[in-house]
Design a protein around this motif. Sequence first.
Motif: not given
Length: 492
Positions: A399-417
């Motif tokens: 989880v990278l906080e870029v200002g107010n944006v929480y960017v959840l970065i993963a090595e592999r793809s996942a469903m986001t539903v």
Amino acid sequence: MRIAIASILQESNTFSPVYTRYDDFSPVFGREAFDRHQGKLTEMGGFIEVLKKQGVEIIPVCAAWAITANRLLKPDFQKLVDCFVQFLSAAPVDGLLLAMHGAQTAAGEDDVEGHVLSIARKVLGPDKPIVLTLDLHANITRKMVALSTAIVGYKTYPHVDMFETGEKAAGIIVRTLKGELQPKMAFAKLPLIIAAENSQTHRGQMHKLRQMGDELEHTGKVESISLFPTQPWMDIDEMGTSVVAVTNGNAKAARKQANAMAKRLWNARKIFDPKLTSVEDAIDEALKTEGGPIVLAESSDSTGSGSPGDSTGVLKHLVKAPLAEPAAIFLVDPAAVSIAFESGVGSTVTMRIGGAFDKKNSKPVKVTGYVKMLSDGRWTARARGYNTGIVTSMGRSVVLEVGNVYVLIAERSAMTVDPELFRSHGIDPAWCKIVVVKSPNGFRAAYEPIAKKCFVVDTPGVSTANLKNLKWKRIARPIYPLDLDTPDPVLQ
Ligand SMILES: [Zn+2]
């Protein structure tokens, strides 16, 4: 009575820059397949529930599921099929319940389901029942219909009836083996692709058609009628929307109902054309709206539709937006994850993120962010519907906080539903102003109840709703909406 159960599920996108490997299926065989699905809200979970109640001996073959991507590589396909045959041949069975997607491809094979069925037929012989469950986005082929005894599709989109579909198929095979049911199947195929964004079954045109189908089932005119608007991003010859009807012993009635429903779908085709919003407008609207969350669905980068989940189409605007409250977005970028892991929790890093796979449609964005969390990327789907109860492994995650944006970065793809994707990483979508999902419609099951507004945004990508932007080579033309003047089809 002894029935084999198996699942091999993947949706293909033949425009995706990412190809599929054996390990992407996390396949398990025999008893492990049973254990993975028993008590879970999946097709296999539904098979097990019904067969146990009926006192049927269950022979578990395999359980394999992979996230949407381009074709399965040839040796990997062979390995998967060999394992399937080995476990299916281990014990004599009276029938097979098979859960597949219906739009799976491999290197040199446009119809993986048809191929798997042909192999299953070799093991079982021509007469034993094989009942196949498919995703609503299946691309039905002549081979699938010829080689299976009955086909049953999900009724819902977002898909929240995987379990019920499994139950229904299990009921059909048990009744067939008891001699109570003699399945007769017909399918009608249309030169039509229906956009994913506007074909939800809980309201609108698809809902109306589904209600008509349910009425046919309730009144006994059909055992089952399945609408398959297909996965829109497959450049193969035998592509298009289908309807499959199954009756008890009446082939003529099955044909009549399949054709009638196909005609209704064809006549309604223009209603399904999607409506997209520009990212700038959607963010403006979100900022003007009281409360939240406002969901931005970036369908062109839908991980469930074969996109790599690496788009910066929304991200580049989001990190510049004057956000007073948090926003959350998911991103697949293994190199960025490595940098964050090396840097460590509590550190601040500057790096370029996104555009890791689909370099044609996305350029990386330079950000400076605070490394809030590092994780193993394992979480369990909890929302009612998609693979509920099944563990997702998306590799190391950050989880990278870029200002107010929480960017959840993963090595592999996942469903986001499922909001659990974010919740499992300490981000609750309920307290976000903006949540970005990579999904055309599947997100609505879990997100609509909590969202103030939802916008499907228009960015470039390999699962774009703007189908004309993709380079089609093999698909049979004319087909709507690539060819708006496609003549009315002549049904068998
Ligand atoms: Zn689907």
